[in-house]
Design an enzyme around this catalytic site. Sequence first.
Site, PDB file in Angstrom:
ATOM      1  N   HIS A 193      22.934  -8.734 -35.301  1.00 37.03           N
ATOM      2  CA  HIS A 193      22.010  -8.100 -36.238  1.00 37.03           C
ATOM      3  C   HIS A 193      22.271  -6.599 -36.245  1.00 37.03           C
ATOM      4  CE1 HIS A 193      19.946 -11.915 -36.538  1.00 37.03           C
ATOM      5  NE2 HIS A 193      19.971 -11.970 -35.219  1.00 37.03           N
ATOM      6  N   SER A 213      22.910  -9.659 -40.886  1.00 36.14           N
ATOM      7  CA  SER A 213      22.614 -10.637 -39.839  1.00 36.14           C
ATOM      8  C   SER A 213      23.595 -11.788 -39.929  1.00 36.14           C
ATOM      9  CB  SER A 213      21.190 -11.186 -39.980  1.00 36.14           C
ATOM     10  OG  SER A 213      20.225 -10.216 -39.630  1.00 36.14           O
ATOM     11  N   CYS A 225      12.978  -8.766 -35.190  1.00 35.50           N
ATOM     12  CA  CYS A 225      12.972  -7.315 -35.049  1.00 35.50           C
ATOM     13  C   CYS A 225      11.864  -6.724 -35.916  1.00 35.50           C
ATOM     14  CB  CYS A 225      14.339  -6.753 -35.439  1.00 35.50           C
ATOM     15  SG  CYS A 225      14.889  -7.276 -37.092  1.00 35.50           S
ATOM     16  N   GLU A 256      14.007 -11.096 -40.549  1.00 35.35           N
ATOM     17  CA  GLU A 256      14.090 -10.256 -39.352  1.00 35.35           C
ATOM     18  C   GLU A 256      14.692 -11.076 -38.210  1.00 35.35           C
ATOM     19  OE1 GLU A 256      11.291  -8.041 -41.870  1.00 35.35           O
ATOM     20  OE2 GLU A 256      11.241 -10.128 -41.190  1.00 35.35           O
ATOM     21  N   SER A 257      16.017 -11.192 -38.214  1.00 34.57           N
ATOM     22  CA  SER A 257      16.802 -11.793 -37.135  1.00 34.57           C
ATOM     23  C   SER A 257      17.007 -13.312 -37.243  1.00 34.57           C
ATOM     24  CB  SER A 257      16.259 -11.374 -35.768  1.00 34.57           C
ATOM     25  OG  SER A 257      16.350  -9.969 -35.622  1.00 34.57           O
TER      26      SER A 257
END
Length: 363
Positions: free
Chosen positions: A271, A258, A101, A86-87
């Site tokens: 992203h 990403s 995120c 997540e990022s």
Amino acid sequence: LYSLTPPIISISLFLLFFYILLSTILMAGFEGFEKRLELHFFGDDPVIMGLRVLEFESLVNVLNAVQCTVVSAVGNQYFDAYVLSESSLFVYPTKIIIKTCGTTQLLKSIRPLLHYACNLGLSLGSCRYTRGNFIFPKSQPSPHTSFKEEVIYLEENLPATLCYRKASVMPSKMSSHSWHVFTGSDQNHFISQNDDLYTVEVCMTELDRVLARNFFQPPGDGKIGDVAGKEMTKLTGICDINAAALICDFAFDPCGYSMNGVDNDRYSTIHVTPEDGYSYASFECVGSVFDVNDNDVAEVLRKAVQVFRPANVSVATTCNSHEVWARVAHALEPLGMKCRSCTVDEFPAAGSVVFQTFTLRRK
């Protein structure tokens, strides 16, 4: 038969409740809007590697608290850049930036980071936390259920030496777009040390549907992760945003993308959550007010936004020079974007934060 009725009703009600709960979960899409935490440290002795000497297992422990993992990484002589599930994560000798995120619990990284930094002889000098408006705010876990809760958590977990603190929600004329900022600083870091540097955080929604399809993996092609990510980087023109940057990219299955760009001591990151109904893309970079030509913020921003052609764009510029945010408008206007609002505020150890929102002009 009568004695069997109550259990049957109970089971039916349970199944109904489970169906409603499952439907609610499925209806909520992936949260693209990121939370971003930036921490600056200092030490008594000259710091050469600083935070970069942290063992990978220590970073894993930090990310476990946040509930995400490393999927790819690259580094140079200045810093290390990690693509997360997540990022992104960026680790400099005395600075660390975590951007996550989804339903990650970003602020839970503070305690373990302070612990590991202390073991290295480093103390926290300043903190900055920023985020936009969540698309699915009710899906966020504690301590991210509201900005008020986030501020309370920050207040309780930052050292008392960060005595200069400020929290603010910067509004716009678009109800779905506002910018949340919290900063904290000690006496020595009350004024930003890098007066010529700026950070640009861009949030884009309602991406062009045709362009968004570029971030879906073709069914059955067998390409995943780094390999698929490199193809997306080339196909979409992301590689041209900063041709000098070393790009670390990753494509998710079945969709999503990403990337981190590494250019000397500067980073950039993108992203993408491309699904219809809640499509989102972010772009972030660091620049200098002295940049010219291809490195100018207007040129870089124009290239990034063209990759997605969103209907809505919000840009938060953190800098001590007001001329930078003026370049933002000049970059987006030729793309058919109209500035709808502009808000300015001052924060300890961060300088000026200018929050602008743009929408496509109606034809």
